[in-house]
Enzyme design. Structure first.
Site, PDB file in Angstrom:
ATOM      1  N   VAL A  11       0.832  -1.211   0.000  1.00 17.26           N
ATOM      2  CA  VAL A  11       0.000   0.000   0.000  1.00 17.26           C
ATOM      3  C   VAL A  11       0.864   1.258   0.000  1.00 17.26           C
ATOM      4  O   VAL A  11       0.679   2.171  -0.821  1.00 17.26           O
ATOM      5  CB  VAL A  11      -0.922  -0.014   1.247  1.00 17.26           C
ATOM      6  CG1 VAL A  11      -1.714   1.256   1.366  1.00 17.26           C
ATOM      7  CG2 VAL A  11      -1.834  -1.224   1.212  1.00 17.26           C
ATOM      8  N   ASP A  30      10.634   3.429   6.171  1.00 20.40           N
ATOM      9  CA  ASP A  30      10.484   2.058   6.676  1.00 20.40           C
ATOM     10  C   ASP A  30      11.576   1.798   7.699  1.00 20.40           C
ATOM     11  O   ASP A  30      12.659   2.402   7.625  1.00 20.40           O
ATOM     12  CB  ASP A  30      10.588   1.065   5.514  1.00 20.40           C
ATOM     13  CG  ASP A  30       9.822  -0.213   5.799  1.00 20.40           C
ATOM     14  OD1 ASP A  30       8.790  -0.444   5.160  1.00 20.40           O
ATOM     15  OD2 ASP A  30      10.275  -0.986   6.686  1.00 20.40           O
ATOM     16  N   GLU A 151      -7.375   2.389   0.688  1.00 24.01           N
ATOM     17  CA  GLU A 151      -6.978   2.082  -0.708  1.00 24.01           C
ATOM     18  C   GLU A 151      -7.832   0.931  -1.216  1.00 24.01           C
ATOM     19  O   GLU A 151      -8.273   0.092  -0.426  1.00 24.01           O
ATOM     20  CB  GLU A 151      -5.481   1.741  -0.771  1.00 24.01           C
ATOM     21  CG  GLU A 151      -5.013   0.640   0.167  1.00 24.01           C
ATOM     22  CD  GLU A 151      -5.324  -0.755  -0.302  1.00 24.01           C
ATOM     23  OE1 GLU A 151      -5.462  -0.924  -1.530  1.00 24.01           O
ATOM     24  OE2 GLU A 151      -5.440  -1.659   0.543  1.00 24.01           O
ATOM     25  N   LEU A 153      -6.671  -0.867  -4.024  1.00 25.77           N
ATOM     26  CA  LEU A 153      -5.763  -1.318  -5.086  1.00 25.77           C
ATOM     27  C   LEU A 153      -5.748  -2.834  -5.178  1.00 25.77           C
ATOM     28  O   LEU A 153      -5.568  -3.510  -4.175  1.00 25.77           O
ATOM     29  CB  LEU A 153      -4.333  -0.835  -4.796  1.00 25.77           C
ATOM     30  CG  LEU A 153      -4.166   0.642  -4.448  1.00 25.77           C
ATOM     31  CD1 LEU A 153      -2.717   0.929  -4.055  1.00 25.77           C
ATOM     32  CD2 LEU A 153      -4.571   1.520  -5.618  1.00 25.77           C
ATOM     33  N   ARG A 154      -5.916  -3.325  -6.423  1.00 21.94           N
ATOM     34  CA  ARG A 154      -5.781  -4.770  -6.614  1.00 21.94           C
ATOM     35  C   ARG A 154      -4.328  -5.078  -6.948  1.00 21.94           C
ATOM     36  O   ARG A 154      -3.709  -4.354  -7.742  1.00 21.94           O
ATOM     37  CB  ARG A 154      -6.637  -5.244  -7.787  1.00 21.94           C
ATOM     38  CG  ARG A 154      -8.109  -5.286  -7.512  1.00 21.94           C
ATOM     39  CD  ARG A 154      -8.872  -5.406  -8.803  1.00 21.94           C
ATOM     40  NE  ARG A 154      -8.532  -4.305  -9.710  1.00 21.94           N
ATOM     41  CZ  ARG A 154      -8.757  -4.302 -11.020  1.00 21.94           C
ATOM     42  NH1 ARG A 154      -9.295  -5.347 -11.597  1.00 21.94           N
ATOM     43  NH2 ARG A 154      -8.436  -3.259 -11.757  1.00 21.94           N
ATOM     44  N   ALA A 255     -16.232 -18.110 -11.261  1.00 22.71           N
ATOM     45  CA  ALA A 255     -15.986 -19.218 -10.331  1.00 22.71           C
ATOM     46  C   ALA A 255     -14.496 -19.541 -10.329  1.00 22.71           C
ATOM     47  O   ALA A 255     -13.812 -19.396 -11.347  1.00 22.71           O
ATOM     48  CB  ALA A 255     -16.788 -20.435 -10.763  1.00 22.71           C
ATOM     49  N   CYS A 263      -6.054  -9.455   1.462  1.00 18.07           N
ATOM     50  CA  CYS A 263      -7.177  -8.647   1.964  1.00 18.07           C
ATOM     51  C   CYS A 263      -8.434  -9.427   2.315  1.00 18.07           C
ATOM     52  O   CYS A 263      -8.911  -9.348   3.442  1.00 18.07           O
ATOM     53  CB  CYS A 263      -7.535  -7.574   0.940  1.00 18.07           C
ATOM     54  SG  CYS A 263      -6.293  -6.293   0.834  1.00 18.07           S
TER      55      CYS A 263
END
Ligand code: UDX
Length: 432
Positions: A11, A30, A151, A153-154, A255, A263
Protein backbone atom coordinates in the site's frame (compact mmCIF):
# COMPACT_ATOMS: atom_id res chain seq x y z
CA UNK A 1 2.43 18.86 -1.12
CA UNK A 2 4.90 17.20 1.19
CA UNK A 3 3.87 13.66 2.04
CA UNK A 4 5.28 10.96 4.26
CA UNK A 5 4.29 7.33 3.73
CA UNK A 6 5.07 5.20 6.80
CA UNK A 7 5.53 1.59 5.70
CA UNK A 8 6.82 0.64 2.27
CA UNK A 9 4.74 -2.50 1.84
CA UNK A 10 2.29 -2.89 -0.97
CA UNK A 11 0.00 0.00 0.00
CA UNK A 12 2.63 2.53 1.08
CA UNK A 13 4.99 1.96 -1.79
CA UNK A 14 2.42 1.97 -4.59
CA UNK A 15 0.53 4.97 -3.17
CA UNK A 16 3.74 6.89 -2.41
CA UNK A 17 5.19 6.36 -5.87
CA UNK A 18 1.91 7.34 -7.54
CA UNK A 19 1.54 10.47 -5.39
CA UNK A 20 5.07 11.51 -6.36
CA UNK A 21 4.23 10.93 -10.00
CA UNK A 22 1.33 13.37 -9.56
CA UNK A 23 3.88 16.04 -8.58
CA UNK A 24 4.06 15.73 -4.80
CA UNK A 25 7.18 15.54 -2.71
CA UNK A 26 7.05 12.09 -1.10
CA UNK A 27 9.22 10.36 1.47
CA UNK A 28 8.61 6.64 1.94
CA UNK A 29 9.82 5.55 5.37
CA UNK A 30 10.48 2.06 6.68
CA UNK A 31 12.34 0.54 9.62
CA UNK A 32 13.80 -2.09 7.28
CA UNK A 33 17.19 -0.62 6.32
CA UNK A 34 17.92 -3.16 3.61
CA UNK A 35 14.59 -2.49 1.92
CA UNK A 36 15.23 1.26 1.90
CA UNK A 37 18.78 0.81 0.54
CA UNK A 38 17.42 -1.44 -2.20
CA UNK A 39 14.61 0.95 -3.11
CA UNK A 40 17.19 3.73 -3.54
CA UNK A 41 18.94 1.45 -6.04
CA UNK A 42 15.66 0.76 -7.84
CA UNK A 43 15.32 -2.76 -6.40
CA UNK A 44 11.62 -3.33 -5.70
CA UNK A 45 10.58 -5.75 -2.91
CA UNK A 46 7.33 -6.83 -4.61
CA UNK A 47 6.26 -7.92 -8.06
CA UNK A 48 3.91 -5.29 -9.44
CA UNK A 49 3.79 -4.45 -13.16
CA UNK A 50 4.96 -0.89 -13.90
CA UNK A 51 6.13 -0.12 -10.36
CA UNK A 52 9.88 -0.33 -10.95
CA UNK A 53 9.80 2.19 -13.81
CA UNK A 54 7.81 4.68 -11.73
CA UNK A 55 10.13 4.30 -8.72
CA UNK A 56 13.24 4.90 -10.82
CA UNK A 57 11.71 7.86 -12.70
CA UNK A 58 10.48 9.69 -9.60
CA UNK A 59 13.54 8.91 -7.48
CA UNK A 60 15.74 10.37 -10.22
CA UNK A 61 13.69 13.55 -10.48
CA UNK A 62 13.88 13.82 -6.65
CA UNK A 63 10.13 13.92 -6.04
CA UNK A 64 10.42 10.53 -4.37
CA UNK A 65 12.74 9.74 -1.51
CA UNK A 66 13.33 6.73 0.74
CA UNK A 67 14.39 6.97 4.36
CA UNK A 68 14.64 5.17 7.67
CA UNK A 69 14.53 8.47 9.57
CA UNK A 70 10.96 8.71 10.78
CA UNK A 71 11.45 11.88 12.83
CA UNK A 72 12.92 13.94 9.97
CA UNK A 73 10.33 12.64 7.50
CA UNK A 74 7.40 13.51 9.76
CA UNK A 75 8.76 16.95 10.66
CA UNK A 76 8.97 18.05 7.04
CA UNK A 77 5.59 16.63 5.91
CA UNK A 78 2.09 18.11 5.66
CA UNK A 79 0.27 14.79 5.34
CA UNK A 80 1.39 11.54 6.93
CA UNK A 81 -0.03 8.30 5.63
CA UNK A 82 0.02 5.29 7.94
CA UNK A 83 0.58 2.31 5.66
CA UNK A 84 1.87 -0.35 8.04
CA UNK A 85 0.52 -3.90 8.21
CA UNK A 86 -2.68 -4.83 10.05
CA UNK A 87 -2.44 -8.64 9.99
CA UNK A 88 -4.88 -10.97 11.71
CA UNK A 89 -3.88 -11.51 15.36
CA UNK A 90 -2.23 -14.88 15.92
CA UNK A 91 -4.86 -17.46 16.88
CA UNK A 92 -7.71 -14.96 16.51
CA UNK A 93 -9.69 -13.04 13.96
CA UNK A 94 -9.20 -9.42 15.04
CA UNK A 95 -6.70 -7.17 13.28
CA UNK A 96 -3.40 -6.64 15.08
CA UNK A 97 -3.04 -2.87 15.38
CA UNK A 98 0.24 -2.77 17.31
CA UNK A 99 2.17 -1.36 14.33
CA UNK A 100 -0.44 1.34 13.75
CA UNK A 101 -0.39 2.45 17.37
CA UNK A 102 3.42 2.34 17.65
CA UNK A 103 3.68 4.60 14.62
CA UNK A 104 0.97 6.88 16.08
CA UNK A 105 3.01 7.36 19.25
CA UNK A 106 6.06 8.29 17.16
CA UNK A 107 4.05 10.74 15.06
CA UNK A 108 2.67 12.43 18.20
CA UNK A 109 6.22 13.46 19.19
CA UNK A 110 6.93 15.36 16.00
CA UNK A 111 3.83 17.41 15.27
CA UNK A 112 5.53 20.81 14.96
CA UNK A 113 2.73 22.45 12.87
CA UNK A 114 -0.74 21.45 11.62
CA UNK A 115 -0.54 17.98 10.14
CA UNK A 116 -2.96 15.49 8.68
CA UNK A 117 -2.53 11.90 9.81
CA UNK A 118 -4.22 9.55 7.39
CA UNK A 119 -4.80 5.82 7.65
CA UNK A 120 -4.33 4.04 4.33
CA UNK A 121 -3.87 0.66 5.93
CA UNK A 122 -7.16 -1.18 6.39
CA UNK A 123 -8.01 -0.46 10.00
CA UNK A 124 -11.02 -1.56 12.07
CA UNK A 125 -13.83 0.92 12.49
CA UNK A 126 -13.06 3.41 15.33
CA UNK A 127 -9.27 3.12 14.88
CA UNK A 128 -9.21 6.76 13.74
CA UNK A 129 -10.86 7.71 17.07
CA UNK A 130 -8.14 5.77 18.93
CA UNK A 131 -5.35 7.46 16.95
CA UNK A 132 -6.84 10.87 17.75
CA UNK A 133 -6.98 10.02 21.46
CA UNK A 134 -3.39 8.77 21.57
CA UNK A 135 -2.00 11.88 19.87
CA UNK A 136 -4.04 14.29 22.03
CA UNK A 137 -2.91 12.48 25.18
CA UNK A 138 0.78 12.43 24.22
CA UNK A 139 0.93 15.94 22.81
CA UNK A 140 -1.83 18.25 24.00
CA UNK A 141 -0.51 21.20 21.99
CA UNK A 142 -0.57 19.37 18.66
CA UNK A 143 -2.70 20.76 15.83
CA UNK A 144 -3.79 17.87 13.66
CA UNK A 145 -6.61 16.01 11.91
CA UNK A 146 -6.98 12.25 11.69
CA UNK A 147 -8.38 11.10 8.36
CA UNK A 148 -9.35 7.75 6.86
CA UNK A 149 -8.51 7.27 3.19
CA UNK A 150 -8.62 3.56 2.36
CA UNK A 151 -6.98 2.08 -0.71
CA UNK A 152 -8.81 -0.17 -3.12
CA UNK A 153 -5.76 -1.32 -5.09
CA UNK A 154 -5.78 -4.77 -6.61
CA UNK A 155 -2.43 -6.54 -6.73
CA UNK A 156 -1.19 -6.73 -10.29
CA UNK A 157 -3.34 -3.73 -11.29
CA UNK A 158 -2.36 -1.39 -8.49
CA UNK A 159 -0.91 1.48 -10.54
CA UNK A 160 -3.86 1.56 -12.89
CA UNK A 161 -6.25 1.34 -9.92
CA UNK A 162 -4.49 4.28 -8.27
CA UNK A 163 -4.59 6.50 -11.35
CA UNK A 164 -8.12 5.57 -12.45
CA UNK A 165 -9.95 4.72 -9.22
CA UNK A 166 -13.68 3.96 -9.28
CA UNK A 167 -13.86 6.24 -6.24
CA UNK A 168 -11.69 8.06 -3.74
CA UNK A 169 -13.13 7.77 -0.25
CA UNK A 170 -12.06 10.29 2.36
CA UNK A 171 -13.40 10.14 5.90
CA UNK A 172 -12.86 13.27 7.98
CA UNK A 173 -14.81 14.93 10.74
CA UNK A 174 -13.54 18.42 9.89
CA UNK A 175 -13.70 20.73 6.87
CA UNK A 176 -10.02 21.73 6.73
CA UNK A 177 -8.53 18.28 6.21
CA UNK A 178 -11.19 17.39 3.65
CA UNK A 179 -10.27 20.49 1.62
CA UNK A 180 -6.57 19.56 1.68
CA UNK A 181 -7.19 15.89 0.76
CA UNK A 182 -9.46 16.99 -2.07
CA UNK A 183 -6.72 19.20 -3.50
CA UNK A 184 -4.22 16.33 -3.17
CA UNK A 185 -6.51 14.18 -5.32
CA UNK A 186 -7.45 17.03 -7.68
CA UNK A 187 -5.44 15.59 -10.64
CA UNK A 188 -7.46 12.35 -10.42
CA UNK A 189 -10.77 14.10 -9.80
CA UNK A 190 -10.23 16.27 -12.88
CA UNK A 191 -9.82 13.08 -14.94
CA UNK A 192 -13.27 11.91 -13.83
CA UNK A 193 -12.70 10.00 -10.57
CA UNK A 194 -15.43 10.31 -7.96
CA UNK A 195 -14.37 11.90 -4.68
CA UNK A 196 -16.58 10.98 -1.74
CA UNK A 197 -16.39 12.75 1.60
CA UNK A 198 -17.90 10.85 4.52
CA UNK A 199 -17.36 10.64 8.27
CA UNK A 200 -14.18 8.94 9.41
CA UNK A 201 -15.93 5.87 10.78
CA UNK A 202 -17.99 5.56 7.60
CA UNK A 203 -14.84 5.61 5.49
CA UNK A 204 -13.28 2.86 7.62
CA UNK A 205 -16.43 0.80 7.17
CA UNK A 206 -16.67 1.42 3.41
CA UNK A 207 -13.38 -0.43 3.01
CA UNK A 208 -14.40 -3.48 5.04
CA UNK A 209 -17.91 -3.61 3.62
CA UNK A 210 -16.53 -3.44 0.05
CA UNK A 211 -14.12 -6.31 0.57
CA UNK A 212 -16.72 -8.39 2.44
CA UNK A 213 -19.19 -7.81 -0.38
CA UNK A 214 -16.71 -8.78 -3.11
CA UNK A 215 -15.79 -11.91 -1.15
CA UNK A 216 -19.52 -12.68 -0.88
CA UNK A 217 -20.01 -12.22 -4.63
CA UNK A 218 -17.18 -14.63 -5.43
CA UNK A 219 -18.37 -17.17 -2.87
CA UNK A 220 -21.89 -16.93 -4.21
CA UNK A 221 -20.83 -17.77 -7.77
CA UNK A 222 -18.57 -20.55 -6.46
CA UNK A 223 -21.56 -22.17 -4.76
CA UNK A 224 -23.72 -21.66 -7.87
CA UNK A 225 -20.92 -23.40 -9.81
CA UNK A 226 -21.29 -26.40 -7.48
CA UNK A 227 -24.99 -26.53 -8.31
CA UNK A 228 -24.27 -26.13 -12.05
CA UNK A 229 -22.07 -29.24 -11.92
CA UNK A 230 -25.02 -31.29 -10.65
CA UNK A 231 -27.36 -29.81 -13.25
CA UNK A 232 -25.01 -30.03 -16.28
CA UNK A 233 -25.31 -26.28 -16.69
CA UNK A 234 -22.41 -24.00 -17.58
CA UNK A 235 -21.71 -21.48 -14.78
CA UNK A 236 -20.29 -19.06 -17.36
CA UNK A 237 -23.80 -18.74 -18.81
CA UNK A 238 -25.10 -17.93 -15.34
CA UNK A 239 -22.40 -15.30 -14.77
CA UNK A 240 -23.24 -13.63 -18.09
CA UNK A 241 -26.98 -13.87 -17.50
CA UNK A 242 -26.70 -12.41 -14.01
CA UNK A 243 -23.94 -9.92 -14.75
CA UNK A 244 -25.88 -8.12 -17.46
CA UNK A 245 -28.30 -6.96 -14.78
CA UNK A 246 -26.78 -3.58 -13.93
CA UNK A 247 -27.78 -4.03 -10.29
CA UNK A 248 -25.53 -7.09 -10.14
CA UNK A 249 -22.69 -6.36 -12.59
CA UNK A 250 -20.45 -8.88 -14.30
CA UNK A 251 -17.18 -8.39 -12.40
CA UNK A 252 -16.13 -10.75 -9.60
CA UNK A 253 -18.57 -13.37 -10.81
CA UNK A 254 -15.98 -15.85 -12.02
CA UNK A 255 -15.99 -19.22 -10.33
CA UNK A 256 -12.56 -20.27 -9.11
CA UNK A 257 -10.66 -21.88 -6.25
CA UNK A 258 -11.09 -20.42 -2.76
CA UNK A 259 -10.40 -16.68 -2.82
CA UNK A 260 -7.12 -15.67 -1.21
CA UNK A 261 -4.70 -12.76 -1.00
CA UNK A 262 -3.73 -10.24 1.60
CA UNK A 263 -7.18 -8.65 1.96
CA UNK A 264 -10.32 -10.75 1.60
CA UNK A 265 -9.52 -13.51 4.14
CA UNK A 266 -8.16 -11.00 6.67
CA UNK A 267 -10.81 -8.31 6.22
CA UNK A 268 -13.81 -10.65 6.32
CA UNK A 269 -12.58 -11.98 9.66
CA UNK A 270 -11.88 -8.50 11.01
CA UNK A 271 -15.33 -7.12 10.14
CA UNK A 272 -16.87 -10.06 12.02
CA UNK A 273 -14.82 -9.12 15.09
CA UNK A 274 -16.10 -5.56 14.82
CA UNK A 275 -19.72 -6.67 14.42
CA UNK A 276 -19.38 -9.01 17.41
CA UNK A 277 -17.89 -6.17 19.45
CA UNK A 278 -20.88 -3.98 18.63
CA UNK A 279 -23.28 -6.88 19.19
CA UNK A 280 -24.65 -7.30 15.67
CA UNK A 281 -24.60 -10.45 13.59
CA UNK A 282 -22.99 -10.37 10.14
CA UNK A 283 -24.28 -13.86 9.45
CA UNK A 284 -23.83 -13.56 5.67
CA UNK A 285 -20.12 -12.79 6.01
CA UNK A 286 -19.72 -15.61 8.53
CA UNK A 287 -21.24 -18.02 6.00
CA UNK A 288 -18.90 -16.68 3.30
CA UNK A 289 -15.82 -17.35 5.43
CA UNK A 290 -17.00 -20.89 6.16
CA UNK A 291 -17.88 -21.60 2.54
CA UNK A 292 -14.52 -20.33 1.34
CA UNK A 293 -12.68 -22.43 3.92
CA UNK A 294 -14.56 -25.49 2.66
CA UNK A 295 -13.87 -24.73 -0.98
CA UNK A 296 -10.38 -26.23 -1.12
CA UNK A 297 -11.67 -29.44 0.51
CA UNK A 298 -14.43 -29.61 -2.04
CA UNK A 299 -12.03 -29.19 -4.97
CA UNK A 300 -9.70 -31.77 -3.44
CA UNK A 301 -12.63 -34.21 -3.36
CA UNK A 302 -12.86 -33.76 -7.11
CA UNK A 303 -9.16 -34.54 -7.40
CA UNK A 304 -9.82 -37.76 -5.47
CA UNK A 305 -12.63 -38.53 -7.90
CA UNK A 306 -10.51 -37.84 -11.01
CA UNK A 307 -7.70 -40.05 -9.75
CA UNK A 308 -10.07 -42.75 -8.50
CA UNK A 309 -8.82 -42.22 -4.95
CA UNK A 310 -5.32 -43.35 -5.95
CA UNK A 311 -3.24 -40.30 -5.17
CA UNK A 312 -0.06 -42.10 -4.03
CA UNK A 313 2.81 -41.69 -6.54
CA UNK A 314 0.62 -39.80 -8.98
CA UNK A 315 2.30 -36.84 -10.65
CA UNK A 316 0.19 -33.73 -10.14
CA UNK A 317 1.20 -30.54 -11.91
CA UNK A 318 0.13 -27.10 -10.69
CA UNK A 319 0.17 -24.30 -13.24
CA UNK A 320 0.38 -21.21 -11.06
CA UNK A 321 0.44 -21.22 -7.27
CA UNK A 322 -0.06 -17.54 -6.36
CA UNK A 323 -3.56 -16.50 -5.25
CA UNK A 324 -4.08 -14.71 -8.55
CA UNK A 325 -2.16 -13.66 -11.66
CA UNK A 326 0.32 -10.78 -11.96
CA UNK A 327 1.53 -11.06 -8.41
CA UNK A 328 4.15 -13.11 -6.58
CA UNK A 329 2.00 -13.00 -3.45
CA UNK A 330 1.28 -16.38 -1.87
CA UNK A 331 -0.70 -15.07 1.10
CA UNK A 332 -3.76 -17.25 1.70
CA UNK A 333 -3.44 -18.83 -1.72
CA UNK A 334 -5.52 -22.01 -1.96
CA UNK A 335 -2.42 -23.79 -3.30
CA UNK A 336 -1.07 -23.59 0.27
CA UNK A 337 -3.88 -25.91 1.34
CA UNK A 338 -4.03 -28.14 -1.72
CA UNK A 339 -0.35 -28.87 -2.38
CA UNK A 340 0.58 -29.97 1.19
CA UNK A 341 -2.57 -32.12 1.33
CA UNK A 342 -1.83 -33.91 -1.94
CA UNK A 343 1.81 -34.23 -0.98
CA UNK A 344 0.82 -35.88 2.30
CA UNK A 345 -1.32 -38.33 0.36
CA UNK A 346 1.81 -39.38 -1.52
CA UNK A 347 1.49 -37.39 -4.76
CA UNK A 348 4.53 -36.00 -6.53
CA UNK A 349 3.85 -32.31 -7.13
CA UNK A 350 5.46 -30.40 -9.97
CA UNK A 351 4.60 -26.74 -10.08
CA UNK A 352 5.38 -23.89 -12.39
CA UNK A 353 4.74 -20.27 -11.53
CA UNK A 354 5.96 -17.32 -13.63
CA UNK A 355 7.19 -15.67 -10.41
CA UNK A 356 9.51 -18.57 -9.61
CA UNK A 357 10.21 -20.94 -6.72
CA UNK A 358 8.11 -20.49 -3.59
CA UNK A 359 9.76 -20.78 -0.19
CA UNK A 360 6.45 -22.10 1.19
CA UNK A 361 7.08 -25.44 -0.54
CA UNK A 362 10.81 -25.85 0.04
CA UNK A 363 10.30 -27.96 3.17
CA UNK A 364 8.21 -30.58 1.33
CA UNK A 365 9.83 -33.59 -0.21
CA UNK A 366 8.40 -34.22 -3.66
CA UNK A 367 7.07 -30.72 -4.22
CA UNK A 368 9.26 -29.65 -7.08
CA UNK A 369 9.54 -26.42 -9.04
CA UNK A 370 9.62 -26.81 -12.82
CA UNK A 371 11.42 -24.24 -14.93
CA UNK A 372 8.72 -24.01 -17.58
CA UNK A 373 5.25 -25.19 -18.56
CA UNK A 374 6.59 -27.97 -20.76
CA UNK A 375 8.61 -29.68 -18.04
CA UNK A 376 5.82 -29.21 -15.49
CA UNK A 377 3.09 -30.89 -17.54
CA UNK A 378 5.35 -33.55 -18.97
CA UNK A 379 4.25 -36.98 -17.70
CA UNK A 380 1.66 -35.52 -15.31
CA UNK A 381 -1.33 -37.67 -14.37
CA UNK A 382 -3.27 -34.56 -13.45
CA UNK A 383 -2.71 -30.94 -14.44
CA UNK A 384 -4.34 -28.32 -12.24
CA UNK A 385 -4.61 -24.84 -13.74
CA UNK A 386 -4.66 -22.92 -10.48
CA UNK A 387 -3.87 -19.32 -11.44
CA UNK A 388 -5.06 -17.44 -14.51
CA UNK A 389 -1.70 -16.16 -15.80
CA UNK A 390 -1.87 -15.03 -19.45
CA UNK A 391 0.81 -17.53 -20.41
CA UNK A 392 -1.51 -20.38 -19.39
CA UNK A 393 -4.26 -19.20 -21.74
CA UNK A 394 -3.08 -20.72 -25.01
CA UNK A 395 -1.10 -23.83 -24.13
CA UNK A 396 -1.02 -26.50 -26.81
CA UNK A 397 -1.68 -29.36 -24.38
CA UNK A 398 -2.07 -31.86 -27.23
CA UNK A 399 1.55 -31.42 -28.26
CA UNK A 400 2.94 -31.18 -24.69
CA UNK A 401 1.18 -34.08 -23.00
CA UNK A 402 2.89 -37.42 -23.51
CA UNK A 403 0.54 -39.41 -21.30
CA UNK A 404 -2.80 -40.01 -23.07
CA UNK A 405 -4.56 -40.49 -19.72
CA UNK A 406 -3.58 -37.08 -18.36
CA UNK A 407 -6.51 -35.19 -16.86
CA UNK A 408 -6.67 -31.40 -16.94
CA UNK A 409 -8.55 -29.69 -14.10
CA UNK A 410 -8.99 -26.05 -15.01
CA UNK A 411 -9.90 -24.15 -11.84
CA UNK A 412 -10.14 -20.88 -13.79
CA UNK A 413 -12.32 -22.05 -16.69
CA UNK A 414 -9.82 -20.71 -19.22
CA UNK A 415 -10.42 -23.25 -21.99
CA UNK A 416 -13.47 -24.28 -23.98
CA UNK A 417 -14.59 -27.77 -22.86
CA UNK A 418 -15.80 -28.51 -26.38
CA UNK A 419 -12.50 -27.61 -28.08
CA UNK A 420 -10.53 -29.59 -25.52
CA UNK A 421 -12.78 -32.61 -26.05
CA UNK A 422 -12.37 -32.31 -29.82
CA UNK A 423 -8.61 -32.64 -29.29
CA UNK A 424 -9.18 -35.81 -27.31
CA UNK A 425 -8.16 -34.23 -24.01
CA UNK A 426 -9.66 -35.24 -20.67
CA UNK A 427 -10.64 -31.79 -19.50
CA UNK A 428 -12.75 -30.57 -16.56
CA UNK A 429 -13.51 -27.04 -15.42
CA UNK A 430 -15.54 -25.63 -12.55
CA UNK A 431 -19.32 -25.50 -12.72
CA UNK A 432 -19.69 -26.80 -16.24
C1 UDX B 1 -8.58 -7.02 -3.20
C2 UDX B 1 -9.58 -5.92 -3.58
O1 UDX B 1 -10.07 -6.16 -4.90
C3 UDX B 1 -8.95 -4.56 -3.46
O2 UDX B 1 -9.91 -3.56 -3.74
C4 UDX B 1 -8.43 -4.42 -2.04
O3 UDX B 1 -7.92 -3.17 -1.79
C5 UDX B 1 -7.41 -5.49 -1.74
O4 UDX B 1 -8.05 -6.77 -1.92
P1 UDX B 1 -6.55 -8.30 -4.36
O5 UDX B 1 -6.36 -9.01 -3.06
O6 UDX B 1 -5.36 -7.78 -5.08
O7 UDX B 1 -7.55 -7.05 -4.18
O8 UDX B 1 -7.27 -9.35 -5.31
P2 UDX B 1 -8.61 -9.47 -6.17
O9 UDX B 1 -8.32 -9.20 -7.58
O10 UDX B 1 -9.70 -8.69 -5.56
O11 UDX B 1 -8.89 -11.05 -6.01
C6 UDX B 1 -9.06 -11.63 -4.71
C7 UDX B 1 -9.33 -13.11 -4.82
O12 UDX B 1 -10.59 -13.36 -5.43
C8 UDX B 1 -8.32 -13.88 -5.66
O13 UDX B 1 -8.05 -15.11 -5.02
C9 UDX B 1 -9.03 -14.10 -6.99
O14 UDX B 1 -8.58 -15.20 -7.69
C10 UDX B 1 -10.46 -14.27 -6.52
N1 UDX B 1 -11.47 -13.95 -7.52
C11 UDX B 1 -11.63 -12.67 -7.97
C12 UDX B 1 -12.31 -14.96 -8.00
O15 UDX B 1 -12.19 -16.12 -7.62
N2 UDX B 1 -13.29 -14.64 -8.90
C13 UDX B 1 -13.46 -13.37 -9.36
O16 UDX B 1 -14.38 -13.16 -10.18
C14 UDX B 1 -12.61 -12.36 -8.90
Amino acid sequence: MKLCMIGTGYVGLVSGVCFSDLGNNVTCVDIDKKKIENLKKGIIPIYEPGLEELVIKNYKNKRLNFSTNLKESILKSDIIFICVGTPTKKGGSAADLSQVFNVTKEISKYINKYKIITTKSTVPITTGDEIEKIISKKNNKAKFSVVSNPEFLREGEAIRDFIYPDRIVVGTNDVKSNKILKSLYAPLISKGSQYIHVSRRASELVKYASNAFLATKITFINEIANLCEKLSVNVEDISIGMGLDKRIGSRFLRAGPAYGGSCFPKDTKAIITTSDKFKTDLSVVKAVIKSNENRSKLLLNRVHFFLKNKIKNKIICFLGVTFKANTDDMRDSSSLTMIPYLNKKGAIIKYFDPTGVKKDFVKYKNVLFSKNIKSAVDKADLIIIHTEWNEFKSINFRSLIKNKKTIIFDMRNIYSPLKMKQQGLKYFGLGR
